[in-house]
Scaffold this active site. Structure first.
Site, mmCIF file in Angstrom:
data_model
loop_
_atom_site.group_PDB
_atom_site.id
_atom_site.type_symbol
_atom_site.label_atom_id
_atom_site.label_comp_id
_atom_site.label_asym_id
_atom_site.label_seq_id
_atom_site.Cartn_x
_atom_site.Cartn_y
_atom_site.Cartn_z
ATOM 1 N N GLY A 254 4.481 -1.546 -2.341
ATOM 2 C CA GLY A 254 4.144 -2.043 -3.652
ATOM 3 C C GLY A 254 5.344 -2.156 -4.567
ATOM 4 C CE LYS A 255 9.958 0.596 -1.329
ATOM 5 N NZ LYS A 255 10.902 0.478 -0.214
ATOM 6 C CB ILE A 256 8.732 -6.596 -4.130
ATOM 7 C CG1 ILE A 256 10.100 -6.048 -4.527
ATOM 8 C CG2 ILE A 256 8.682 -8.104 -4.311
ATOM 9 C CD1 ILE A 256 11.208 -6.502 -3.636
ATOM 10 C CB SER B 283 7.945 -2.392 -8.657
ATOM 11 O OG SER B 283 7.961 -3.697 -8.167
ATOM 12 N N GLY B 284 10.102 -1.028 -6.723
ATOM 13 C CA GLY B 284 11.360 -0.295 -6.614
ATOM 14 C C GLY B 284 11.289 0.589 -5.396
#
Lengths: 390, 390, 390, 390
Positions: D302-304, D386-387
């Site tokens: 789910g980072k991007i 995200s990240g």
């Protein structure tokens, strides 16, 4: 006719046969290119680095613990007394917790549909899979533990990981599992574990968030720099060798190497540098991926004595292949050593370094010497630097 | 909670112990990243590629024979009937001659002073060393042999290497050595050996020079293209699987893969492509180093059926490490197979392909079909291409 | 204080500004690591390789023409007279035909769903996309052309590509397009184009299939080996320099380099080797990906004179980045040269080499000489090899 | 016929001509493979990342400042307001000091004799050379400066680098030089500069040694974690985009990416992640060299957001080539922006994040949600991470 036969062994491998053991395969058939380097790495580790009770530091980068190399290789090396101290990325220690807390990781594939994985709440590290709950539960464990009284202060990362490892070991015991976690094994065997980038990982992120809520825990970076130098100085000043076993590269690599310049250049204490250098990596010097850390380049910095270059081995291959092979070779060919339990002596070694610094060291600019060729091999020297000075 | 546990094995490696065998280490600890791919490669080769008497072709690039992998790995695989046909660079076959002719190579270092080496008449291939005489004597052997009557014609490279291998085998016998040379073993076990670039090596250079002096020897590239396709077609049309085991990349890789498009696209014969794909390489798709040959990319070409993607393994690591490991695993886990002696049947298989081409094939443009999803798995098809079509 | 300032330029880049030209950016800011190598490559090509009407050979591997580098870079270099002869993989020449025949390729993505692409009849080369019809139509063109009378014989690949290029040029003219195709431009400017692996590509596959149907076309590999050596010998014996510009590696790299050992070692004609060496690659020596072809390693083979090492540049970066930059730099900094039209002189140069071989050459083993240090720089010599001898 | 022409641009490059400008070369000829990625990177940066006053963070690893990329590229980007905040290795900041202090570095070669270099007191970073005095004088500068009163406390690394940059700027002024140093430019333009591994470099080593002598300076890692998250939160909560421009990998890469999970997962504040992702690297996902940080892999975390994948570009090439090209493209195609001077607002942004944490955040385990597909694009969410969360 040249005299090659007098200087080098004939390259004549043994044919591979059924049921071959790892050590025999490596000695018998790994003869050239990275295969040759890997065989040299095995022998360097087994015959030189761990010989004479020499000090062995290991640096960990890349997804080693997610790939299961903690359980399979690092814990057995710790138990056998073949690794004395460790510098790791935070990520390797965070994901090590999953194993120590009895959570399940799965051997998946790098080619899965990430959109579907996300919808199903599955986390992917290349080809390692686990449920999103594994992250949440691990975070909750860290936050819970660090609220304890003993964590309410500034401390070195070795001390922090020791305390954290104690709780992992307790959890392992409660779950009836063992030898699953690097942090737990390091705690049990007194192996100091540092991280060079304490804020960079879920562990550091949770510590930082809790600091906003009043936690007093702060990693003392200065202590880490000096404590790691103290470990190396303790060994070298007692006459032992100091070796580095570098998996990957990154800041842990630099942090383990810079111990020598910290002693010599910054503190001005006479020393001669790490004796043996073993690295498994896929990074390349020409792109800057290995910046400053090839053994050859290190000679110009004085990090490595040219006389020791034959004792520097770089194997360009994936640690998920090389580490199990080196571990199997070492456990097969060498006897276990008594654990040094360096963590138990952290204050003594720290004091020893500080006293040497105050006695011999200096903060002024060290006089420049270019006539290094004339300096005696083990004599007084203003500069016989070793390690990465960046 | 996701259903990961239903789809994937738990990632829980075994701790490494003293005296471990190769196959146990691979099964027990190679779980993820390229280590995981290598374990998959071992199982793919052992459980699928050689099962049911399936056809196994191997392509050789990089300095494999200089590094001793001929003796250690390829010859044992040939003897055990686990490799049925080979495509090699000329360099690997030229340097293989040194071993078969009893010459000495040495395990040196990549860090020697090349100016001094040259002064001393020492040749270096990365870290493999030998005297300049080794080149001159090998060249003299090739020139001497190809002056024989049997070489005075146009022939396929498989035939040429078979004839050359006969002389190497004779020399081995005279010298009292055995199992040192791929060419000799291939001759003895009837394994056809092709080269995709017949002019590109000292062998090809000596053939070309002798052609200026009246030699009639010329490699028939067309025959090679069709003969390699015939080998694959022979297996597939008899119901066997066809697998490729690719070491490195380069033109041998493409040549072994293009057999399928030659059958299907160019000749218009119905076929469905190679069944299993195993590659050890350090080349990367994004730089063009692997152009056209990743299993994923190959799906768009129809080279590989999407259903077979799980049976395609690429391990990004040095063949000097992976080939001995895969060989040791396969010899430990699988029984030897009866050698197929495909060379003995080269005319029959060639005739079989030609007849199929004349019967079913076409030279006109094949009608374009886009509705590939609907085509029956083994039914009539104008396009179910496989292999590299470049 | 050392005397660095006397030996090396100060590393002080210019700040980048709006609207900068390519040559200024390279000279002003590419100072170290592969950026530094790329700047050296630009200057080596522009100031040395093409100076004094020196001979420049280029080898092509990787998907260069599919990526559009034929149109953007190679054709302009041919037109400007900066590339005199070429060795290419078959794939680069096959895909070059698409451009010359006016077909459409598309700039896609490497991350597309290959199953869907295949269903839609779309072919993917990494991130280059085109319709399946492009393959079929190109194959049909090749099969149609090679049925012509002029193709019914054994010939060198340079001759074959010249004849093929003529038909591409005709098609370009008919379509009203120009400067789209390497084969067409090479035909027009008399640049000989060889392939080192004539059977390995769709072109070779179609030739082979047509041979089964009675075509007499066969590539004469021996002629190619000798003709390429003749090109180099022609230049060197006239006093010009010989340079190699290697894109990628593989068998074209080896084929372009082996011209020198063919002259010296195999034919026994005195020569001193290629003068300038420029390579853009992502292959690495330690994995065998660059086996035998680093300039340093080549010194031990005598392929490159140690005195010329500063004139050997290897830039580890993707040709899709480096080739346009080098081309733009060269076209900006250098004047066009008169095309050498080497193809028009193929018989003369071939005869010249053959005569030298018969006059000076020998087929017996050349006496071993180790005292190479004493040999005169341009004197008689049994061994001053250069190029890759594998 | 497929509908390729509706979805993708035709791949038809422009021929390269004399005097071409950088931006025209990139737009006209960089069409596929890493060349294509580099062109996409240029457009991503110029058309999306800096558009609408979006936040741009840059991470620096590899020997960028020694190679002169500080002066040539990073300083001009800072001046033009195109980089708003930075995370760097300590080594890049340490070597940046040499430029700011007017010392001389030289463009050498990677192939020098390191034993001779050492004898002559010359330090080598790959192909960058300088006198040993450069190290000693830089160390002395650091030690002198940090003895000042303003350094006698615990502080974030951004604050430390700001204070240090002030002294560099003073020295530059005294020396009559300008725009040589990243630290100086960052100070002047209010660009916060963090390091993720504060102990790992000569700067950190000198701080640590001075701590033994009574210095009170300690980098507050917790503040850095929260402050970097605050910068991202400040931008995103104001409606701006947040982009990352990653040179290399390592812990700075992870540190810049983890800002989003720190906000969302650890602090429990609703956010949706970085909007644009641009990376130039030579590390590879399969070896663990890019562990956890490919855009594709990041989707599962789910980072991007999968919807943003087209806005994620990874170019596998050396930063010494790509950074000058991207910089020249951006400065040519985009207008300068007003500098955000984020450093001046560090307390406000920190307070804003803390307040959001106390208002919305939580330390308990966040309830597990798998039905992510249904969540509204900008609605309330327990998890839209995200990240890099490692």
């Amino acid at each position: 006719m040249s005299s090659l036969n007098k200087k080098f062994p004939r390259l004549m491998p043994r044919p591979i046969v059924k049921g071959m053991k790892v050590a025999d395969l490596i000695d018998g058939t790994f003869k050239a290119y990275n295969g040759g380097r890997l065989a040299e790495a095995c022998r360097l580790f087994t015959e030189k680095m761990i010989a004479g009770n020499g000090l062995v530091g290991m640096s960990l980068t890349g997804a080693l613990t997610p790939a299961g190399l903690g359980c399979s290789s690092i814990v057995p090396l710790i138990k056998a007394g073949l690794v004395d101290w460790i510098i790791s990325t935070g990520a390797n220690l965070y994901h090590d917790l999953h194993y120590g807390l009895g959570m399940n990781l799965y051997a998946g594939s790098p080619f899965l549909n990430d959109v579907e994985l996300r919808r199903d709440g599955v986390i992917r590290i290349y080809d390692v899979l686990f449920d999103y709950d594994v992250l949440l539960d691990t975070d909750a464990f860290v936050r819970h533990v660090i609220q304890g009284e003993e964590f309410q202060r500034t401390m070195g990362s070795d001390e922090f990981h020791y305390l954290l490892g104690k709780y992992v070991a307790e959890r392992e015991k409660k779950l009836g599992i063992k030898e699953t976690s690097v942090l737990s094994a390091a705690y049990q065997y007194g192996v100091p574990v540092f991280t060079s980038s304490p804020g960079d990982s879920s562990i550091g992120m949770n510590i930082a968030a809790m600091a906003l809520r009043g936690s007093k825990l702060l990693i003392d970076v200065n202590r880490d720099v000096n404590q790691t130098a103290a470990i190396v100085y303790g060994a070298k000043s007692s006459g032992a060798t100091s070796s580095v076993f570098i998996l990957g590269g990154g800041s842990p690599k630099n942090f383990i190497l810079q111990t020598e310049p910290q002693i010599q250049e910054v503190m001005g204490i006479e020393e001669r540098g790490h004796d043996y250098f073993l690295q498994c990596t896929d990074a390349r010097p020409d792109t800057g991926g290995l910046s400053g850390a090839t053994p050859g380049e290190a000679v110009s910095w004085g990090k490595i004595d040219p006389e020791n270059l034959p004792d520097c081995v770089v194997c360009y291959a994936d640690s998920t292949i090389t580490l199990p092979l080196i571990t199997a070779y070492a456990l097969s060919k060498a006897s276990p050593r008594k654990c040094k339990r360096l963590f138990d002596h952290r204050e003594e070694s720290y004091t020893l370094l500080r006293e040497a610094y105050f006695k011999h060291g200096q903060v002024e600019k060290i006089e420049h010497r270019t006539d290094l060729a004339k300096k005696p091999k083990r004599g007084r020297s203003g500069r016989s630097v070793s390690g990465t000075k960046r």
